[in-house]
Enzyme design. Sequence first.
Site, PDB file in Angstrom:
ATOM      1  N   CYS A  18       0.828  -1.209   0.000  1.00 55.06           N
ATOM      2  CA  CYS A  18       0.000   0.000   0.000  1.00 55.06           C
ATOM      3  C   CYS A  18       0.864   1.261   0.000  1.00 55.06           C
ATOM      4  CB  CYS A  18      -0.928  -0.018   1.220  1.00 55.06           C
ATOM      5  SG  CYS A  18      -1.934   1.463   1.364  1.00 55.06           S
ATOM      6  N   CYS A  42      -0.486   4.146   2.161  1.00 49.63           N
ATOM      7  CA  CYS A  42      -0.284   3.976   3.608  1.00 49.63           C
ATOM      8  C   CYS A  42       1.176   4.184   3.992  1.00 49.63           C
ATOM      9  CB  CYS A  42      -0.682   2.566   4.065  1.00 49.63           C
ATOM     10  SG  CYS A  42      -2.124   1.889   3.261  1.00 49.63           S
ATOM     11  N   ASP A  43       2.103   3.649   3.205  1.00 54.26           N
ATOM     12  CA  ASP A  43       3.495   3.552   3.653  1.00 54.26           C
ATOM     13  C   ASP A  43       4.487   4.398   2.859  1.00 54.26           C
ATOM     14  OD1 ASP A  43       2.642   1.645   5.509  1.00 54.26           O
ATOM     15  OD2 ASP A  43       2.814   0.029   4.044  1.00 54.26           O
TER      16      ASP A  43
END
Length: 305
Positions: A133, A136-137
């Site tokens: 992701c 997200c990261d």
Amino acid sequence: MEKIYDVIIIGAGPAGMTAAIYASRANLSVLMLEKKFYGGQMQSTGEIENYTGYEEISGPELSEKMFQHSKKFGTEFAFGHITDIKEIDGLKVLTANSKEYVAKTVIIATGTEAKSLGIPGEDKFSSKGVSYCAVCDGAFFRNRKVVVIGGGDSAVEEALYLSNLVEKVIIVHRRDELRAQKILQDRAFAKENIEFVWESVPVEIKGDMKVNAVSVRNLNTNEITDVEADGVFIYIGMNPQTSDFQNLGILDENGYVIADEHLETKLPGVFVAGDVRQKEIRQVVTAASDGAIAAQSAYKYIELS
Ligand code: NAP
């Protein structure tokens, strides 16, 4: 006695949330259940620019808008992981942990989940450099080097997203041409900080405390080289989230749910919508379209029964 809902929707992605809008606007009592977080894959998508009406919107923002909209006409929402669907006296009885839910109809909208590579280091460095992701990261890798594995829409789209954050993105793809849409390909080829390693597959993710390289094997020469990177983003396709429905006899050989044009499975009153359905085109807009059709079909089923 449990409340008997007209419709229970399993999954709160774009398909489930659209089904919720259509079913509740038709005055049906609706429960939407989600095991993780609403929005589904949209939550891990950087930018969406092919959902009608939004020239550009972030995946999390569209998730939030759809979720608020889905509850506007009275849909109830709960977290729960459905592990069984049974037919009892013409009703569907759904089991989530130790709780049971009852409905006249069910719409399965559980979507798909990211495939893993299954190579050494992938599990070991999960959350220590290995990610599925970028939204997200990605920020953890600001001004650093990352590898993206895959050549489809997700890989190229998220490589583009990452290229605005990190110093360099290296896309490792197993063929000599990308599968992604042409517009995404053109953008990726035009980016100065996106490089490609063609006809190669990852064989190991290496590191110490965190990832520091991905070993890749060239499929023509079999030569293995290390590509230095601080992060690895894996986008090699999706698997349908149907392991809980295997005993229903409604899945194809790849685990996708088979349905007719009204999106009804061979089990009367059990419908399907979105990426989890056996179909060719998986987009936010086609998931939403499925949701509308499945809800309308559930409405007709209830009217006629
Ligand atoms: P996908 O289209 O199945 O692409 C997977 C990619 O990973 C392919 O390039 C494939 O290579 C490669 N791959 C598969 N297994 C591999 C392995 N074991 N090792 C190395 N590489 C491997 O999956 P996706 O990109 O996640 O997309 C899923 C669906 O969502 C598609 O229908 C896509 O169109 C849709 N989607 C659309 C958008 C958009 O419209 N903006 C964005 C994201 C996703 P090959 O090409 O050689 O098969």
